[in-house]
Design a protein around this motif. Sequence first.
Motif, PDB file in Angstrom:
ATOM      1  N   ARG A  38       0.834  -1.189   0.000  1.00  0.00           N
ATOM      2  CA  ARG A  38       0.000   0.000   0.000  1.00  0.00           C
ATOM      3  C   ARG A  38       0.872   1.243   0.000  1.00  0.00           C
ATOM      4  O   ARG A  38       2.010   1.228   0.445  1.00  0.00           O
ATOM      5  CB  ARG A  38      -0.953   0.019   1.200  1.00  0.00           C
ATOM      6  N   GLN A  39       0.306   2.329  -0.499  1.00  0.00           N
ATOM      7  CA  GLN A  39       1.020   3.588  -0.562  1.00  0.00           C
ATOM      8  C   GLN A  39       0.066   4.732  -0.268  1.00  0.00           C
ATOM      9  O   GLN A  39      -0.911   4.935  -0.986  1.00  0.00           O
ATOM     10  CB  GLN A  39       1.675   3.779  -1.925  1.00  0.00           C
ATOM     11  N   ARG A  45       5.839   3.325  -0.684  1.00  0.00           N
ATOM     12  CA  ARG A  45       5.053   2.108  -0.736  1.00  0.00           C
ATOM     13  C   ARG A  45       5.548   1.120   0.318  1.00  0.00           C
ATOM     14  O   ARG A  45       6.755   0.910   0.466  1.00  0.00           O
ATOM     15  CB  ARG A  45       5.147   1.484  -2.125  1.00  0.00           C
ATOM     16  N   GLU A  46       4.625   0.518   1.057  1.00  0.00           N
ATOM     17  CA  GLU A  46       5.001  -0.362   2.136  1.00  0.00           C
ATOM     18  C   GLU A  46       4.341  -1.729   2.018  1.00  0.00           C
ATOM     19  O   GLU A  46       3.241  -1.875   1.494  1.00  0.00           O
ATOM     20  CB  GLU A  46       4.656   0.257   3.498  1.00  0.00           C
ATOM     21  N   THR A  91      -5.576   4.170   5.313  1.00  0.00           N
ATOM     22  CA  THR A  91      -5.918   4.853   4.066  1.00  0.00           C
ATOM     23  C   THR A  91      -4.724   4.864   3.127  1.00  0.00           C
ATOM     24  O   THR A  91      -3.643   5.332   3.481  1.00  0.00           O
ATOM     25  CB  THR A  91      -6.375   6.285   4.352  1.00  0.00           C
ATOM     26  N   ALA A  92      -4.915   4.340   1.928  1.00  0.00           N
ATOM     27  CA  ALA A  92      -3.833   4.231   0.954  1.00  0.00           C
ATOM     28  C   ALA A  92      -4.381   3.626  -0.326  1.00  0.00           C
ATOM     29  O   ALA A  92      -5.509   3.134  -0.369  1.00  0.00           O
ATOM     30  CB  ALA A  92      -2.700   3.355   1.499  1.00  0.00           C
ATOM     31  N   VAL A  93      -3.553   3.656  -1.356  1.00  0.00           N
ATOM     32  CA  VAL A  93      -3.811   2.863  -2.543  1.00  0.00           C
ATOM     33  C   VAL A  93      -3.191   1.495  -2.307  1.00  0.00           C
ATOM     34  O   VAL A  93      -2.007   1.396  -1.964  1.00  0.00           O
ATOM     35  CB  VAL A  93      -3.229   3.503  -3.811  1.00  0.00           C
ATOM     36  N   GLN A 117      -8.123   2.230  -4.339  1.00  0.00           N
ATOM     37  CA  GLN A 117      -8.092   3.185  -3.236  1.00  0.00           C
ATOM     38  C   GLN A 117      -8.923   2.697  -2.061  1.00  0.00           C
ATOM     39  O   GLN A 117     -10.084   2.310  -2.223  1.00  0.00           O
ATOM     40  CB  GLN A 117      -8.616   4.547  -3.698  1.00  0.00           C
ATOM     41  N   VAL A 118      -8.327   2.744  -0.883  1.00  0.00           N
ATOM     42  CA  VAL A 118      -9.021   2.478   0.368  1.00  0.00           C
ATOM     43  C   VAL A 118      -8.939   3.734   1.214  1.00  0.00           C
ATOM     44  O   VAL A 118      -7.845   4.225   1.497  1.00  0.00           O
ATOM     45  CB  VAL A 118      -8.408   1.291   1.129  1.00  0.00           C
ATOM     46  N   THR A 119     -10.087   4.258   1.608  1.00  0.00           N
ATOM     47  CA  THR A 119     -10.141   5.447   2.443  1.00  0.00           C
ATOM     48  C   THR A 119     -10.927   5.130   3.704  1.00  0.00           C
ATOM     49  O   THR A 119     -12.081   4.698   3.629  1.00  0.00           O
ATOM     50  CB  THR A 119     -10.795   6.620   1.704  1.00  0.00           C
ATOM     51  N   VAL A 120     -10.296   5.350   4.851  1.00  0.00           N
ATOM     52  CA  VAL A 120     -10.919   5.070   6.135  1.00  0.00           C
ATOM     53  C   VAL A 120     -11.116   6.391   6.862  1.00  0.00           C
ATOM     54  O   VAL A 120     -10.144   7.093   7.166  1.00  0.00           O
ATOM     55  CB  VAL A 120     -10.068   4.121   6.988  1.00  0.00           C
ATOM     56  N   SER A 121     -12.350   6.736   7.137  1.00  0.00           N
ATOM     57  CA  SER A 121     -12.668   7.981   7.814  1.00  0.00           C
ATOM     58  C   SER A 121     -12.845   7.751   9.304  1.00  0.00           C
ATOM     59  O   SER A 121     -13.233   6.666   9.749  1.00  0.00           O
ATOM     60  CB  SER A 121     -13.934   8.600   7.225  1.00  0.00           C
TER      61      SER A 121
END
Length: 122
Positions: A38-39, A45-46, A91-93, A117-121
């Motif tokens: 993910r990045q 990028r990790e 949250t990352a791609v 894309q993952v977005t965590v609010s």
Amino acid sequence: QVHLVESGGGLVQAGGSLRLSCAASGRTFNGYAMAWFRQAPGKEREFVASISGSGGYTRYADSVKGRFSISRDNAKNTLYLQMNSLKPEDTAVYYCAAGVEPSTTGPLYHSWGQGTQVTVSS
């Protein structure tokens, strides 16, 4: 080379879950180790998780251990990442990758998907 396409990303609130998929084609799927990376914006990028060709060996980054689960269905040529207890820091791609053996280092994977894309609010 193997063609990889990720899907399943989206927007979720903290504490929620998402299941990412990576569909593979072009080569023998079960002959490859697979991984998720993910990045986040502005960050390197990790490594997230990896799995052996047979699915018998898995490895996770400490940051996701106990929350994420990597799996594969070789009959469907598909890799999965089940993400539970999501945090804003997740949250990352997210990218899937294929290589000759499981590794935590991106350069050892020869095929990459386009990312989802993952977005965590909060």
